[in-house]
Design a protein around this motif. Structure first.
Motif, mmCIF file in Angstrom:
data_model
loop_
_atom_site.group_PDB
_atom_site.id
_atom_site.type_symbol
_atom_site.label_atom_id
_atom_site.label_comp_id
_atom_site.label_asym_id
_atom_site.label_seq_id
_atom_site.Cartn_x
_atom_site.Cartn_y
_atom_site.Cartn_z
ATOM 1 N N ASN A 130 0.833 -1.210 0.000
ATOM 2 C CA ASN A 130 0.000 0.000 0.000
ATOM 3 C C ASN A 130 0.865 1.256 0.000
ATOM 4 O OD1 ASN A 130 -2.328 -1.586 0.094
ATOM 5 N ND2 ASN A 130 -2.423 -1.548 2.318
ATOM 6 N N VAL A 131 1.967 1.215 0.745
ATOM 7 C CA VAL A 131 2.867 2.371 0.787
ATOM 8 C C VAL A 131 3.506 2.599 -0.577
ATOM 9 C CG1 VAL A 131 5.034 3.237 1.763
ATOM 10 C CG2 VAL A 131 3.326 2.195 3.250
ATOM 11 N N VAL A 132 3.956 1.519 -1.212
ATOM 12 C CA VAL A 132 4.593 1.639 -2.528
ATOM 13 C C VAL A 132 3.614 2.198 -3.546
ATOM 14 C CG1 VAL A 132 5.526 0.300 -4.462
ATOM 15 C CG2 VAL A 132 6.352 -0.107 -2.142
ATOM 16 N N TYR A 133 2.382 1.703 -3.513
ATOM 17 C CA TYR A 133 1.393 2.208 -4.469
ATOM 18 C C TYR A 133 1.101 3.681 -4.217
ATOM 19 C CZ TYR A 133 -2.723 2.412 -7.438
ATOM 20 O OH TYR A 133 -3.615 2.750 -8.426
ATOM 21 N N ALA A 134 1.020 4.081 -2.931
ATOM 22 C CA ALA A 134 0.789 5.495 -2.615
ATOM 23 C C ALA A 134 1.957 6.356 -3.088
ATOM 24 C CB ALA A 134 0.581 5.659 -1.107
ATOM 25 N N VAL A 135 3.186 5.855 -2.931
ATOM 26 C CA VAL A 135 4.362 6.591 -3.408
ATOM 27 C C VAL A 135 4.317 6.731 -4.922
ATOM 28 C CG1 VAL A 135 6.870 6.506 -3.650
ATOM 29 C CG2 VAL A 135 5.812 5.991 -1.454
ATOM 30 N N ASP A 136 4.005 5.631 -5.621
ATOM 31 C CA ASP A 136 3.940 5.689 -7.082
ATOM 32 C C ASP A 136 2.906 6.707 -7.541
ATOM 33 O OD1 ASP A 136 5.710 3.624 -6.811
ATOM 34 O OD2 ASP A 136 4.832 2.420 -8.411
ATOM 35 N N ALA A 137 1.729 6.683 -6.903
ATOM 36 C CA ALA A 137 0.676 7.622 -7.293
ATOM 37 C C ALA A 137 1.125 9.068 -7.073
ATOM 38 C CB ALA A 137 -0.602 7.333 -6.502
ATOM 39 N N ALA A 138 1.764 9.347 -5.912
ATOM 40 C CA ALA A 138 2.223 10.709 -5.634
ATOM 41 C C ALA A 138 3.371 11.099 -6.563
ATOM 42 C CB ALA A 138 2.661 10.819 -4.174
ATOM 43 N N TYR A 139 4.265 10.147 -6.829
ATOM 44 C CA TYR A 139 5.423 10.420 -7.696
ATOM 45 C C TYR A 139 4.969 10.780 -9.104
ATOM 46 C CZ TYR A 139 9.931 9.571 -10.038
ATOM 47 O OH TYR A 139 11.080 9.692 -10.780
ATOM 48 N N TRP A 140 4.128 9.952 -9.690
ATOM 49 C CA TRP A 140 3.701 10.205 -11.066
ATOM 50 C C TRP A 140 2.741 11.386 -11.154
ATOM 51 C CZ3 TRP A 140 6.818 8.545 -14.402
ATOM 52 C CH2 TRP A 140 7.495 7.339 -14.239
ATOM 53 N N GLN A 141 2.083 11.726 -10.051
ATOM 54 C CA GLN A 141 1.271 12.940 -10.031
ATOM 55 C C GLN A 141 2.167 14.167 -10.180
ATOM 56 O OE1 GLN A 141 -1.852 13.310 -10.166
ATOM 57 N NE2 GLN A 141 -2.335 15.358 -9.409
ATOM 58 N N VAL B 223 4.479 11.544 1.982
ATOM 59 C CA VAL B 223 4.452 10.087 1.823
ATOM 60 C C VAL B 223 5.845 9.500 2.039
ATOM 61 C CG1 VAL B 223 4.078 8.223 0.155
ATOM 62 C CG2 VAL B 223 2.455 10.088 0.299
ATOM 63 N N CYS B 224 6.879 10.230 1.621
ATOM 64 C CA CYS B 224 8.254 9.752 1.769
ATOM 65 C C CYS B 224 8.796 9.967 3.177
ATOM 66 C CB CYS B 224 9.168 10.453 0.761
ATOM 67 S SG CYS B 224 8.831 10.010 -0.960
ATOM 68 N N VAL C 249 -0.762 4.584 -17.586
ATOM 69 C CA VAL C 249 -0.058 3.336 -17.916
ATOM 70 C C VAL C 249 0.849 2.929 -16.763
ATOM 71 C CG1 VAL C 249 1.730 2.350 -19.389
ATOM 72 C CG2 VAL C 249 -0.201 3.548 -20.414
ATOM 73 N N ARG C 250 1.593 3.886 -16.216
ATOM 74 C CA ARG C 250 2.494 3.585 -15.106
ATOM 75 C C ARG C 250 1.737 3.041 -13.899
ATOM 76 N NH1 ARG C 250 8.102 4.041 -16.368
ATOM 77 N NH2 ARG C 250 8.362 5.718 -17.886
ATOM 78 N N LEU C 251 0.667 3.741 -13.506
ATOM 79 C CA LEU C 251 -0.082 3.330 -12.319
ATOM 80 C C LEU C 251 -0.820 2.016 -12.550
ATOM 81 C CD1 LEU C 251 -1.478 6.735 -11.004
ATOM 82 C CD2 LEU C 251 0.490 5.433 -10.197
ATOM 83 N N CYS C 252 -1.325 1.805 -13.757
ATOM 84 C CA CYS C 252 -2.007 0.537 -14.042
ATOM 85 C C CYS C 252 -1.034 -0.628 -13.967
ATOM 86 C CB CYS C 252 -2.677 0.594 -15.420
ATOM 87 S SG CYS C 252 -4.229 1.526 -15.436
#
Length: 492
Positions: free
Chosen positions: A186-197, A267-268, A470-473
């Protein structure tokens, strides 16, 4: 001649189509993996789950200790108001003498000198001699009593409770580990979402600046054309309105970018006012990972990789051991006990005023006989809890299969959308080029050019969104398949 120079300048400004500006970072760019690592180190929920793993490990050690003998010490002190007196008054005891005629000891009694018969008193012969035991001799000082005992208890058979508790706590330790992995996902997914945002908004911010610059150049050139009498004031006002709207959008995107950087820093685990460049924020929006083969997944392998499914399986095992613990309450308990007890006064030596004691060894057996069905009801309740856990596991497996299929569908849709945005982007670029040429030749109006610019802006923006999707999917698909976090057997 002047008219031709104006059109040439306008063509140069429009055909330049500025690319995304490359910002010069003040520090080394931070990659997605670095952001993940920082978040995994500092996330409070992960810290809690790591402590829960330690708690489960200590509980497992506690359960194992039940196999081993327990040694305890108990001691105390008591003050008694009265002493212990074994006699209420002086005691007089008859004595015996050896009779040669009978070759045995006989009581010394008073005999009638005439008849030779024993003299009786209330039906009891009267002794001729007595031994006197004073009351004081049988009175002991027990005002201050000190006592203690060292005991050893070794369980021999507890109805299977100790074995069940050891298995239960071991499953609980494994369950805490799986929950830790799930929280890490869950943390990794939240980081990815914030990063790509942040990456998305940075690209849109640069795009918005390019669009504003493009409109600003158009406004300047149209103003020159109005002064030259080859364009109308209405044309200039249309460009002004479009420019003002683009500037407002630029401010909104800039504020959104600032907030998204704050969200990523939070998040980080960094202060929200931290600002650091990202490795991908100036990357080409057309760069996306290659599509993986969709479908054909072995769902049993997916179930074995998913930490939530493994956690539910362990919860079912725990429920089974809780049932065994409940059953143990209806079975006999057998234990070996040993003790060394001591006291002052010493009860083993006439209440002597010094410490004294001794060893004792024994066996205790407890057999439940009748508890009005309470233990049986406890067992049946644990049995029902085990059935519930099995049903929850089966339901979760069905939901995971649906989740995997949905994730694959969304990923395929994201790649399809990205391909369409790439085609649209090429068309928008060509549309802007032809509109600019048409405006140069005098067969198009500034509105036509602005429509082409708007379409160009929209096409670039949609491609940025498609790239992030694409990245988040892909991240969500790996999460659904249980491959997002490596199963190293350690907590994150």
């Amino acid at each position: 001649m002047k008219f031709k120079l104006i059109f040439t300048a306008l063509l140069a400004a429009a055909s330049a189509m500025p690319a995304l500006a490359q910002a010069v970072p003040q520090s080394a760019p931070v990659s997605l993996d670095s952001c993940r690592a920082m978040a995994l180190r500092s996330n409070k929920q992960l810290m809690i789950s790591r402590q829960q793993i330690k708690t489960a490990q200590y509980q497992n050690k506690e359960a194992f200790a039940a196999y081993l003998p327990a040694i305890d010490f108990a001691g105390g002190y008591a003050y008694n108001q009265r002493q212990i007196a074994l006699l209420g008054e002086d005691a007089m005891l008859p004595v015996k003498s050896f009779d040669l005629t009978t070759q045995s000891y006989q009581y010394n009694i008073v005999k009638n000198p005439v008849t030779g018969e024993p003299v009786m008193n209330n039906g009891t012969p009267v002794p001729s001699e007595v031994a006197v035991i004073p009351k004081e001799a049988m009175t002991y000082d027990t005002h201050n009593v000190f006592f203690g005992a060292v005991t050893l208890t070794q369980p021999l058979y507890m109805g299977g409770k100790i074995v069940a508790m050891n298995k239960l706590t071991k499953f609980a330790e494994q369950l805490a580990g799986q929950m830790n992995i799930r929280e890490a996902e869950n943390v990794v997914y939240a980081v990815d979402a914030a990063y790509w945002q942040v990456v998305s908004l940075k690209a849109k911010y640069e795009l918005a600046k390019s669009y504003v610059n493009l409109l600003d150049t158009l406004q300047h050139n149209v103003s020159l054309m109005v002064e030259a009498g080859v364009a109308t004031v209405s044309d200039r006002l249309s460009v002004d309105v479009k420019l003002n709207s683009a500037q407002v959008d630029l401010v909104k995107v800039e504020n959104g970018l600032r907030l998204s950087r704050m969200a990523l820093a939070q998040v980080c685990g960094l202060p929200v006012d931290s600002s650091f460049p990202l490795a991908d924020e100036d990357a080409d929006a057309s760069a996306v990972p290659a599509a993986e083969a969709m479908g054909g997944y072995n769902m049993e392998e997916v179930y074995n990789r998913r930490p939530d499914i493994r956690a539910l399986g362990l919860a079912t095992d725990i429920a089974g051991q809780q049932k065994n613990v409940a059953r143990a309450s209806m079975l006999p308990n057998l234990a070996l006990i040993g003790a060394y007890s001591f006291s002052n006064p010493n009860v083993n030596n006439g209440f002597e005023k010094k410490f004294g004691g001794g060893f004792s060894v024994g066996v205790t057996l407890t057999i439940p006989i009748w508890h009005w069905g309470g233990n049986y009801a406890k067992y049946k309740a644990a049995e029902s809890a085990e059935v519930i856990s099995k049903l929850e596991l089966a339901d979760a497996r069905d939901m995971v299969e649906l989740q995997v299929n949905q994730a694959m569908q969304h990923t395929q849709e994201a790649y399809t959308t990205y391909g369409m945005t790439s085609v649209n982007l090429k068309k928008a670029d060509e549309n802007l080029r032809t509109a600019t040429l048409a405006y140069k030749e005098g067969v198009a109006t500034p509105d036509n050019v602005m429509e082409a610019q708007t379409a160009w802006l929209k096409a670039h923006s949609e491609q940025i969104d498609a790239m992030v999707d694409v990245r988040l999917c892909n991240t969500y698909l790996r999460k659904a398949l249980g491959t997002l976090m490596p199963d190293t057997g350690v907590s994150y």
